[in-house]
Design an enzyme around this catalytic site. Sequence first.
Site, PDB file in Angstrom:
ATOM      1  CB  CYS A  12     -34.636  39.719  80.053  1.00  0.00           C
ATOM      2  SG  CYS A  12     -35.020  41.407  79.577  1.00  0.00           S
ATOM      3  CG  HIS A  40     -42.798  49.356  82.646  1.00  0.00           C
ATOM      4  ND1 HIS A  40     -43.343  48.818  81.512  1.00  0.00           N
ATOM      5  CD2 HIS A  40     -42.787  50.696  82.444  1.00  0.00           C
ATOM      6  CE1 HIS A  40     -43.659  49.784  80.664  1.00  0.00           C
ATOM      7  NE2 HIS A  40     -43.317  50.931  81.213  1.00  0.00           N
ATOM      8  CD  GLU A 125     -42.373  44.937  72.454  1.00  0.00           C
ATOM      9  OE1 GLU A 125     -42.028  44.677  73.622  1.00  0.00           O
ATOM     10  OE2 GLU A 125     -42.692  44.061  71.626  1.00  0.00           O
ATOM     11  CB  THR A 162     -41.209  41.043  72.614  1.00  0.00           C
ATOM     12  OG1 THR A 162     -41.264  42.133  73.520  1.00  0.00           O
ATOM     13  CG2 THR A 162     -40.737  41.498  71.272  1.00  0.00           C
ATOM     14  CB  CYS A 190     -38.822  38.102  73.917  1.00  0.00           C
ATOM     15  SG  CYS A 190     -37.377  37.878  74.904  1.00  0.00           S
ATOM     16  CB  SER A 218     -43.569  44.883  84.955  1.00  0.00           C
ATOM     17  OG  SER A 218     -43.099  43.798  84.213  1.00  0.00           O
ATOM     18  CB  SER A 219     -46.206  44.369  79.776  1.00  0.00           C
ATOM     19  OG  SER A 219     -46.653  43.384  78.915  1.00  0.00           O
ATOM     20  CG  ASN A 220     -41.807  41.238  81.827  1.00  0.00           C
ATOM     21  OD1 ASN A 220     -41.494  40.646  82.831  1.00  0.00           O
ATOM     22  ND2 ASN A 220     -41.338  42.449  81.537  1.00  0.00           N
TER      23      ASN A 220
HETATM   24  S1  SF4 Z   1     -37.666  41.548  74.266  1.00  0.00           S
HETATM   25 FE1  SF4 Z   1     -38.084  42.394  76.233  1.00  0.00          FE
HETATM   26  S2  SF4 Z   1     -38.111  40.653  77.577  1.00  0.00           S
HETATM   27 FE2  SF4 Z   1     -37.121  40.027  75.715  1.00  0.00          FE
HETATM   28  S3  SF4 Z   1     -34.967  40.316  76.110  1.00  0.00           S
HETATM   29 FE3  SF4 Z   1     -35.729  42.121  75.096  1.00  0.00          FE
HETATM   30  S4  SF4 Z   1     -36.267  43.453  76.731  1.00  0.00           S
HETATM   31 FE4  SF4 Z   1     -36.076  41.475  77.625  1.00  0.00          FE
END
Ligand code: SF4
Length: 699
Positions: A12, A40, A125, A162, A190, A218-220
């Site tokens: 991202c 991550h 976070e 997020t 996010c 990595s969480s996402n």
């Molecule tokens: S909040 Fe996290 S996933 Fe969203 S743009 Fe920022 S770093 Fe990337």
Amino acid sequence: MEVVLAESAGFCKGVEDAIKIALENASLGKTVSTLGPLVHNEEVIAYLGRNKVKFYDNLADIPEGTIIIRTHGVGPAVLSELYKREDLEVIDATCPHVKKVQELVRNYADSGYQVVIYGDIKHPEVKALMEWAGPQTLVISPGEVEHGHLELSEKAVLISQTTQQENSYASLAKILEAEYPHLVVHSTICKAAAKRQLAASKLANTVDLMLVVGDKKSSNTHKLTQVCREITQTYQVAGAHDIAREWLVGAKTVGVTAGASTPHWKIKEVMVMMENGSFEEKAAEEFSPSQEEHNQEEVSQEELGQEEIKEYMPGDVVTGKVVLVDEEQVLVDIGAKSEAVLPRKEVYLEGDNTLDEIFSRGDSVDVLVLKANDQEDRTVVSQKRLERERRWKELEDALEDTSNLSGNVKEVVPAGIIIDLKSGIEGFMPGSLVDLRYIPDFQEFLGQEFSFKVVELNRERDKVILSRKQALEEEQEQHKQETINNLTEGQIISGVIKRLTDFGAFVDVGGIDGLVHISEVSWQRVGHPREILKVGEEVQVKVLEIIPERERISLSIRQAQPDPWSQIEERLQVGAVVEGKVTRIVNFGAFVEIIPGVEGLVHISQMADFHVKHPSEVLQEGEEVEVKILDINKEGKRISLSIKEARPAPKDYSASAQQKDQETQNVTLGDIFGDLFPNNVKNELQDAEDEEDDNGKNE
Ligand code: SF4
């Protein structure tokens, strides 16, 4: 087997920016650290480590230098600790979206709200958000709410980590809002994370199998796996090596997605392996012999730009994009199965330059394919050889069409100078071809950029002979032609005296010399131009005539100045006595210059009170004399002068002398010689004299 990539997958913007900031600072020679891994993903961390970006788990271990705050952000206490350290430059790379959430919770906390965070309490976070939200904060992990009742205060706000799953958060919010009507709910997931989840679920609905590429920490990525798993058979892999053949049994279509911390090269590795690697063949052979062969090599992926996988041959020239730079090599995406390797030795590096000073991720680069798919299935390319080849071609073209090239003076040698032609090629410029004039020492040119012509080439012997002189001559010729084309007759321009001769002066009027004939040098009479001009002097000239085909220009200095005759009436009056200088003596008189550029004639009869046979008897050139102006003819540019009338009459030349003359004139031959002749002869003589007198009177 068809392999399809999700519309949105991989790095991202927040992650990409943080990595860029860290690498840029490291490339400046700074000691760059991060508190915790920047992202991550182990491979990215290893890559950052190779590029001198190190991560530390404890604040106390961070060495002096630059600290990058990672995308997850930190709490106010950590922030204040960091800023207290005078040996640290703090660069805040917290993702802007995360920062917004931090501000949101701080404002609610300041207003007395209890902040409820939906997320993983161990995630950095969330840990930072807890600090910003204050001591009343409550963290609800996914699924937790179903297991018991929550104690919420009167004023409470719900936010989410997020990268949490949108659906799960929406469900939780619904449950809590029903139970706590006063609860304020904010959607803080996010968009980048949400977009990846949406794209993943859309794709998962259309394929037999989903592969989610990303690090297990990595969480996402983990959330993406959960999203896909709810829809279809899904596996999370760190890279191609994690893929098990058994998973592919019976799968006709495989979807691929990746978390926001997964680099694009990792996604591509999986894609390529799935499409062209051994999996497809072996799966087809061993587990699904009847499966239709797929030649389709296109992938629907924004980042890959739907490119076709290409095959190259040694000697091919290809444009690629830099995907990775380390000390020893550059990986270039050339659209092949795997990234091409550009080894350090195949890059032309000047001085102590390093690869990362020349290349950055995303740069477009032209390379020459040296080996296509070697034993390690790599494509090896060279930039140096391509540049050298191109430079030789430029030199050959320049030799043929006589165009100019440029390069810097690298070295001065006894016989001339060496020019750096780049790409490892050097040219020699003999001393006689360096300049239009003789130059005793070329040291002054060291490091200067020269424009030159190629006069000789021998590729086999690496021989390049150059001439700056020819380039200068051409430039001079062009300048000359431009000057001739821009000049018009009658124009007054400035020029510089280049040379003086008996017949005039040569004046440089811009790359070309024009001639001022001696008669056009001045309004004054001039014996030699040197009398009034000097070489190097700047003068105004009038263009009299241009003959382009003969490159001849006639000029006049005289006509570029006011004509002294134009003001003659104001300066000279008839009857006035003025001083002048004898400029020329002729048989009938002498010319006298009475003001610069204006001469008058003293006729021989006006030179003296006595008879003058030739003017040189009484005058000489250069002599200063007083003259009386007898007449001025402005139109004819003629002035009559008299020297004798400028002088007062001599005192002894009195009336008595005149009378004596008169008497002398009245004496007859008879008066003088009468006694010598008889009377009849005397009478005849008298008659003859009388007759002569009468004739004279009649005449
Ligand atoms: S909040 Fe996290 S996933 Fe969203 S743009 Fe920022 S770093 Fe990337």
